[in-house]
Design a protein around this motif. Structure first.
Motif, PDB file in Angstrom:
ATOM      1  N   PRO A   1       4.246 -36.087  28.471  1.00  0.00           N
ATOM      2  CA  PRO A   1       5.377 -36.601  29.245  1.00  0.00           C
ATOM      3  C   PRO A   1       5.551 -38.110  29.206  1.00  0.00           C
ATOM      4  CG  PRO A   1       3.575 -35.994  30.694  1.00  0.00           C
ATOM      5  CD  PRO A   1       3.198 -35.515  29.316  1.00  0.00           C
TER       6      PRO A   1
ATOM      7  N   TRP B   1       9.653 -40.200  28.322  1.00  0.00           N
ATOM      8  CA  TRP B   1      10.468 -39.316  29.170  1.00  0.00           C
ATOM      9  C   TRP B   1      11.288 -40.181  30.106  1.00  0.00           C
ATOM     10  CZ3 TRP B   1       8.227 -35.520  33.370  1.00  0.00           C
ATOM     11  CH2 TRP B   1       9.237 -34.662  33.818  1.00  0.00           C
TER      12      TRP B   1
ATOM     13  N   TYR C   1       7.743 -31.459  32.577  1.00  0.00           N
ATOM     14  CA  TYR C   1       8.318 -31.999  31.348  1.00  0.00           C
ATOM     15  C   TYR C   1       8.592 -30.887  30.346  1.00  0.00           C
ATOM     16  CZ  TYR C   1       8.858 -34.647  27.030  1.00  0.00           C
ATOM     17  OH  TYR C   1       9.341 -35.165  25.855  1.00  0.00           O
TER      18      TYR C   1
END
Length: 271
Positions: free
Chosen positions: A118, A62, A88
Motif C-alpha cells: 500500500p 497509494w 488497499y
C-alpha cells in the motif's frame, strides 16, 4: 514544444535504454513538453525502447491511503477511518499524484502486475512483470526480497523522463540494505486482508520522508536522494541528455545502488 512517440523512443535509446531491459521509470510530464497523446504516448515510447522482451516498472504508492498518524485525529474521525478505510486494492487504488501521470498509466495498463504494497508498491508491465513485482513484503518494503531488489538483481535501469533526481526511489533500497545500525524507522497502521478478513496491521520501514540517517552532514543541505543520484552520475553510472523539451537520465540500477550504499556506509558506519 510538441513531442511525439517516435522522438521520445529515439532519444531514450540514445540515452542508453536497452532492448530487453528492466526499467524503473519516473516521469514529469510537464517537463517533457506537450506530448501528443499524453501519458499513454510516453508509456508506448518506453515500450518501444525496451522492446517486447523488456519490462517497465513504476513506483505507484497509494493516493487514498489512511492518514499517517491516526492518533493525531479527533476521536470521532479516527473511529470513522478505522471502520471505513478500505483495504488497499491494487486494481483500483490510484497511484499517488505526486508520482506522476505515467505511474497511474502503468498501473492501469493492460496486463499490469501490481506488487500489492500500500505504500512502497510498484506496477510492472512486460515480460518479467510478475517476477519483478511479486512478492512484496509488507514490512521493510524497500529492502531485500522486494521489487526494488529484483530490479537491481536483473541489471535494471533507472529512467528519468524530465523527473528531478530527487525522485530516484531506488535510493531508498540502498538505505534499506546498507549495513549500518541505528537507522531512523517509522511505523504506521493500515488495513490489510488476512485469510479473507479485513484487519488493521502496524507496518514498519525505514524513514523515507526524512531519510534513514541525518544526511545533512553528508549532503550539505542538498536533498539526499538527489545527492546520491548525482554522485552516481558523476561516477559514470549513467547518461544524461536531451529528452523532449528537457533533460533525461538513464542510470544503471546496480551501480547507483552500490554508489549510495558505499557513501552511506562510509559516512555512518561509526555513528
Amino acid at each position: 514544444m510538441l513531442v511525439g512517440r517516435t522522438q521520445l523512443a529515439r532519444e531514450l535509446v540514445a540515452l542508453g535504454m536497452r532492448p530487453g531491459a528492466v526499467a524503473l521509470v519516473h516521469c514529469r510530464m510537464s517537463a517533457l513538453g506537450t506530448v501528443v497523446g499524453g501519458a499513454e504516448t510516453v508509456v508506448r515510447a518506453l515500450l518501444d525502447a525496451v522492446g517486447p522482451e523488456g519490462t517497465l516498472v513504476a513506483y505507484v504508492g497509494w493516493e487514498d491511503g489512511p492518514p499517517d498518524d491516526l492518533d493525531a485525529l479527533a476521536v470521532a474521525d479516527r473511529e470513522l477511518v478505522l471502520a471505513e478505510q478500505p483495504v488497499y486494492d491494487s486494481a483500483v487504488g490510484r497511484a499517488r499524484r505526486d508520482h506522476g501521470r505515467v505511474a497511474e498509466a502503468l498501473r492501469t495498463w493492460p496486463g499490469a502486475i501490481h506488487s500489492g504494497h500500500p505504500e512502497a508498491g510498484v506496477a510492472a508491465v512486460g515480460r518479467e512483470a510478475e517476477a519483478i513485482a511479486l512478492p512484496h513484503p509488507l514490512d521493510d518494503g524497500y529492502g531485500h526480497g522486494t521489487p526494488y531488489a529484483r530490479v537491481v538483481e536483473r541489471a535494471g535501469q533507472v529512467v528519468l523522463l524530465g523527473a528531478p533526481l530527487d525522485t530516484v526511489t531506488l535510493v531508498h533500497h540502498a538505505e534499506a540494505i546498507a549495513r549500518v545500525p541505528g537507522k531512523r524507522r517509522v511505523e504506521w497502521r493500515c488495513p490489510v486482508r488476512v485469510d479473507g478478513r479485513r484487519e488493521w496491521r502496524t507496518l514498519h520501514d525505514i524513514d523515507t520522508s526524512n531519510g534513514a540517517f541525518p544526511y545533512e552532514q553528508l549532503t550539505g543541505g542538498v536533498d539526499y536522494v538527489e545527492f546520491f543520484a548525482r554522485a552516481a552520475l558523476d561516477r559514470g553510472a549513467g547518461r544524461s541528455g536531451p529528452l523532449g523539451a528537457t533533460t533525461g537520465h538513464v542510470l544503471d540500477a546496480r551501480e547507483l545502488t552500490e554508489c549510495a550504499v558505499e557513501l552511506i556506509e562510509s559516512a555512518f558506519a561509526q555513528s
